[in-house]
Design a protein around this motif. Structure first.
Motif, short mmCIF file in Angstrom:
data_model
loop_
_atom_site.label_atom_id
_atom_site.label_comp_id
_atom_site.label_asym_id
_atom_site.label_seq_id
_atom_site.Cartn_x
_atom_site.Cartn_y
_atom_site.Cartn_z
N GLY A 116 2.81 1.26 4.69
CA GLY A 116 1.93 1.88 4.05
C GLY A 116 3.28 3.18 3.28
N ALA A 117 2.99 1.56 2.16
CA ALA A 117 3.86 2.02 0.82
C ALA A 117 3.44 2.19 -0.30
CB ALA A 117 4.71 0.82 0.84
N TYR A 118 3.85 3.07 -0.97
CA TYR A 118 3.43 3.10 -2.21
C TYR A 118 4.08 3.27 -3.26
CZ TYR A 118 0.44 5.33 -6.34
OH TYR A 118 -0.10 5.50 -7.89
N PHE A 119 4.61 1.95 -3.93
CA PHE A 119 5.29 1.88 -5.20
C PHE A 119 4.55 1.27 -6.31
CE2 PHE A 119 9.09 0.22 -7.68
CZ PHE A 119 10.03 1.87 -7.00
N PRO A 120 4.28 2.85 -7.58
CA PRO A 120 3.28 2.07 -8.29
C PRO A 120 3.99 1.24 -9.61
CG PRO A 120 3.46 4.47 -8.70
CD PRO A 120 4.32 4.27 -7.35
N HIS A 121 4.83 0.74 -9.62
CA HIS A 121 5.95 0.11 -10.37
C HIS A 121 5.80 -1.34 -10.88
CE1 HIS A 121 7.21 4.23 -11.30
NE2 HIS A 121 7.68 4.26 -9.50
N LYS A 122 6.17 -2.27 -12.07
CA LYS A 122 6.16 -3.50 -11.55
C LYS A 122 7.07 -3.97 -11.62
CE LYS A 122 4.59 -5.75 -14.89
NZ LYS A 122 4.49 -6.30 -16.85
N VAL A 123 7.70 -5.08 -10.88
CA VAL A 123 8.81 -5.14 -10.15
C VAL A 123 9.25 -6.75 -9.51
CG1 VAL A 123 8.84 -3.39 -8.60
CG2 VAL A 123 8.35 -5.73 -7.31
N LEU A 142 8.78 -11.09 0.42
CA LEU A 142 7.48 -11.21 -0.54
C LEU A 142 6.33 -10.81 0.12
CD1 LEU A 142 8.79 -14.11 -2.71
CD2 LEU A 142 8.37 -12.01 -3.89
N ARG A 143 6.29 -10.77 0.84
CA ARG A 143 4.70 -10.44 2.29
C ARG A 143 4.48 -8.98 2.30
NH1 ARG A 143 5.83 -14.69 6.96
NH2 ARG A 143 3.87 -13.14 7.56
N LEU A 144 5.87 -8.42 2.37
CA LEU A 144 5.70 -7.15 2.36
C LEU A 144 5.87 -6.34 1.05
CD1 LEU A 144 9.14 -7.02 4.72
CD2 LEU A 144 7.24 -6.42 5.59
N LEU A 145 6.14 -6.94 0.00
CA LEU A 145 5.86 -6.18 -1.93
C LEU A 145 4.52 -6.54 -1.64
CD1 LEU A 145 9.67 -7.86 -3.06
CD2 LEU A 145 8.72 -5.24 -2.24
N ARG A 146 3.79 -7.63 -1.89
CA ARG A 146 2.97 -7.66 -1.73
C ARG A 146 1.59 -6.20 -1.23
NH1 ARG A 146 4.21 -13.22 -1.10
NH2 ARG A 146 4.37 -14.34 -3.28
N ALA A 147 2.19 -6.24 0.03
CA ALA A 147 1.31 -5.35 0.42
C ALA A 147 1.29 -4.34 -0.07
CB ALA A 147 1.49 -5.22 2.19
N VAL A 148 2.59 -3.70 -0.71
CA VAL A 148 2.65 -2.77 -1.40
C VAL A 148 1.68 -1.61 -1.88
CG1 VAL A 148 4.36 -0.55 -2.23
CG2 VAL A 148 4.96 -2.69 -0.87
N ALA A 149 1.02 -0.55 -2.03
CA ALA A 149 0.03 -0.01 -2.96
C ALA A 149 0.77 0.20 -4.66
CB ALA A 149 -0.57 1.46 -2.31
N GLY A 150 -0.41 -0.06 -4.73
CA GLY A 150 0.40 0.28 -6.50
C GLY A 150 1.18 -1.10 -7.22
N LEU A 151 2.17 -1.62 -6.32
CA LEU A 151 3.11 -2.41 -6.55
C LEU A 151 1.91 -3.90 -7.82
CD1 LEU A 151 6.54 -2.66 -5.30
CD2 LEU A 151 4.86 -4.68 -5.86
N GLU A 152 3.07 -4.55 -8.86
CA GLU A 152 3.01 -5.01 -9.60
C GLU A 152 3.53 -6.27 -9.12
OE1 GLU A 152 1.59 -6.70 -13.95
OE2 GLU A 152 1.92 -4.78 -13.45
#
Length: 233
Positions: A116-123, A142-152
């Motif tokens: 349920g995370a939201y992090f609108p940034h390129k990482v 990586l699986r957790l990061l790919r599921a973060v809304a707004g994250l690239e």
């Protein structure tokens, strides 16, 4: 389910936000987290520097501090690896608790990838040596990061190469350590990412310090802080 947070001494002294983010994230997922006040260093620095007796005393103290907990969660692959891999060798009679690095606990125990995370940034993501080679966390972060809304998410060139920190290695071999860290910074910058993410603040401290001193346009952030971020935050 009795869960305890092992903050680690580096996070406690220098990067407490990683521990706070870990607790906030777990509580958001319905997990009640305890914090045993008797906890201290896992002894990794002592063990790696040639003081096994001091490390064994700290390992025994760790076992006592976390006795009775079903799971212990640490925002550090390095310290989690020390407890799981080395503690049983130096305190074989102690009952070592089950210690999980954060991404392992989220995916393997809670069965959650989208937190349920939201992090609108390129990482871009740096897999630290201990989490990669001793814990074998694989692609869990990586699986957790790919599921973060707004994250690239951008792939990091040479991702599996060491950043050069290595605890006391950076003190004993500063020139080599700095050169390795500079390569890591350059690779991170080449992705165009705004943030470099990792699950160990020791590596982030090294990479972030080099990036800041060189004026590199990238910031470092712990995985827990990304996963704890929400739209409301």
């Amino acid at each position: 389910m009795r869960i305890a947070l092992f903050i680690t001494c580096l996070n406690d002294a220098l990067f407490p936000d990683a521990g706070k983010a870990t607790v906030a994230l777990l509580e958001r997922l319905g997990v009640e987290v305890d914090f045993p006040m008797a906890q201290t260093c896992c002894g990794q620095m002592h063990y790696n520097t040639g003081y096994p007796a001091d490390a064994a005393a700290l390992a025994a103290s760790f076992a006592a501090a976390f006795a009775g907990y079903e799971y212990v969660v640490a925002p550090s692959g390095s310290c989690a690896a020390m407890v799981r891999d080395i503690h049983p060798r130096i305190v074989p009679d102690a009952s070592v608790p089950r210690v999980f690095e954060l991404s392992e606990f989220l995916i393997d125990v809670l069965g959650v990838e989208d937190v349920g995370a939201y992090f609108p940034h390129k990482v871009t993501y740096h897999p630290t040596c201990h989490s990669l080679r001793l814990l074998n966390v694989g692609d869990r972060p990586l699986r957790l990061l790919r599921a973060v809304a707004g994250l690239e998410l951008e792939e990091l060139p040479g991702a599996q190469e060491c950043c050069g920190f290595g605890g006391t290695f950076s003190l004993k071999n500063p020139d080599v350590s700095t050169a390795m860290g500079a390569d890591k910074v350059a690779n991170a910058v080449s992705t165009g990412a705004q943030y470099l993410v990792a699950a160990d603040n020791s590596c982030l401290m090294h990479i972030g310090g080099l990036a800041q001193r060189s004026g590199a346009p990238i910031r470092t952030i712990h995985l827990a802080e990304v996963l704890a971020a929400t739209r409301a935050a």
